[in-house]
Design an enzyme around this catalytic site. Structure first.
Site, PDB file in Angstrom:
ATOM      1  N   HIS A   1       0.839  -1.202   0.000  1.00 33.81           N
ATOM      2  CA  HIS A   1       0.000   0.000   0.000  1.00 33.81           C
ATOM      3  C   HIS A   1       0.880   1.261   0.000  1.00 33.81           C
ATOM      4  O   HIS A   1       0.623   2.195  -0.762  1.00 33.81           O
ATOM      5  CB  HIS A   1      -0.873   0.073   1.267  1.00 33.81           C
ATOM      6  CG  HIS A   1      -1.919  -0.996   1.379  1.00 33.81           C
ATOM      7  ND1 HIS A   1      -2.042  -1.805   2.484  1.00 33.81           N
ATOM      8  CD2 HIS A   1      -2.906  -1.370   0.535  1.00 33.81           C
ATOM      9  CE1 HIS A   1      -3.069  -2.620   2.314  1.00 33.81           C
ATOM     10  NE2 HIS A   1      -3.607  -2.391   1.143  1.00 33.81           N
TER      11      HIS A   1
ATOM     12  N   LYS B   1     -15.679  -8.175   5.134  1.00 33.54           N
ATOM     13  CA  LYS B   1     -14.472  -8.570   5.881  1.00 33.54           C
ATOM     14  C   LYS B   1     -14.678  -8.369   7.381  1.00 33.54           C
ATOM     15  O   LYS B   1     -15.405  -7.467   7.793  1.00 33.54           O
ATOM     16  CB  LYS B   1     -13.274  -7.719   5.423  1.00 33.54           C
ATOM     17  CG  LYS B   1     -12.841  -8.022   3.999  1.00 33.54           C
ATOM     18  CD  LYS B   1     -11.606  -7.220   3.614  1.00 33.54           C
ATOM     19  CE  LYS B   1     -11.147  -7.562   2.194  1.00 33.54           C
ATOM     20  NZ  LYS B   1     -10.059  -6.681   1.742  1.00 33.54           N
TER      21      LYS B   1
ATOM     22  N   ARG C   1      -2.168  -6.406  -8.211  1.00 32.52           N
ATOM     23  CA  ARG C   1      -1.056  -7.335  -7.975  1.00 32.52           C
ATOM     24  C   ARG C   1      -1.002  -8.415  -9.046  1.00 32.52           C
ATOM     25  O   ARG C   1       0.049  -8.745  -9.559  1.00 32.52           O
ATOM     26  CB  ARG C   1      -1.202  -8.011  -6.607  1.00 32.52           C
ATOM     27  CG  ARG C   1      -0.898  -7.084  -5.466  1.00 32.52           C
ATOM     28  CD  ARG C   1      -1.380  -7.657  -4.177  1.00 32.52           C
ATOM     29  NE  ARG C   1      -2.820  -7.801  -4.218  1.00 32.52           N
ATOM     30  CZ  ARG C   1      -3.575  -8.013  -3.155  1.00 32.52           C
ATOM     31  NH1 ARG C   1      -3.027  -8.144  -1.973  1.00 32.52           N
ATOM     32  NH2 ARG C   1      -4.883  -8.120  -3.272  1.00 32.52           N
TER      33      ARG C   1
ATOM     34  N   SER D   1      -2.779  -7.680   3.142  1.00 37.16           N
ATOM     35  CA  SER D   1      -3.055  -7.539   4.579  1.00 37.16           C
ATOM     36  C   SER D   1      -3.397  -8.908   5.176  1.00 37.16           C
ATOM     37  O   SER D   1      -3.000  -9.207   6.303  1.00 37.16           O
ATOM     38  CB  SER D   1      -4.219  -6.572   4.797  1.00 37.16           C
ATOM     39  OG  SER D   1      -3.890  -5.305   4.295  1.00 37.16           O
TER      40      SER D   1
END
Ligand code: PNS
Length: 163
Positions: A17, A41, A90, A128
């Site tokens: 990030h 989440k 990514r 994360s």
């Protein structure tokens, strides 16, 4: 003046990030790093804790402002004069979800652009979730997260083990 928005859950912020935020901060006048609630989440850190970690991790970037918002991204963008949303990509696996988000945000706010930045290869595997998984097993995520996050992850993993 062009304001860019780097939105995310940031639970917690990682070096991946920070790399995207640093690169955005060189391209745009002002970058808002905003912690949004992702309803799918269950986070390790409260929004306040995530803001604090993101602030400490981006303190070296004078045109970056860290904020949080519990609501629609397009609504936040409109209120803050955001012209462009910046997201890191990514791998191909990120694409489908990000494409869907970009399309829905375009539908909701036609003048708001979403732009993607490719992560550096060394961050391609970083997330994360991965750093939380490492912390859960007592692995120090050195080199993967900013220094303030290392300690916060260690402490939160220990707390969660005691529960
Ligand atoms: O880091 P993440 O979890 O991939 O970020 C996703 C996030 C927080 C950017 C996304 O869930 C979001 O935009 N949430 C705010 C609510 C919203 O606007 N949702 C999109 C329209 S349904």
């Amino acid at each position: 003046m062009i304001t860019a928005l780097c939105p995310g859950s940031f639970d917690p912020i990682t070096n991946g990030h920070v790399d995207i935020i640093e690169r955005a901060s060189r391209l745009f006048d002002r970058v808002l790093v905003t912690i949004f609630v992702n309803s799918s989440k269950s986070p390790w850190f409260t929004p306040e804790e995530r803001v604090e970690l993101a602030r400490r991790s981006t303190a070296h970037l004078p045109n970056v402002i860290v904020d949080s918002y519990d609501g629609l991204l397009v609504e936040y963008a409109r209120r803050h004069g955001v012209k462009v949303i910046i997201k890191g990509l990514r791998a191909v696996s990120d694409f489908e979800y990000e494409f869907q988000m970009a399309q829905i945000n375009k539908h909701l706010a036609g003048d708001l652009e979403t732009m993607f930045m490719m992560t550096r290869p060394e961050n391609a595997y970083l997330s994360s979730s991965i750093v939380k998984e490492l912390a859960r097993y007592g692995v120090d995520p050195v080199g993967l997260v900013p220094e303030p996050v290392r300690e916060a992850l260690r402490a939160r993993a220990a707390e969660r083990r005691r529960r």
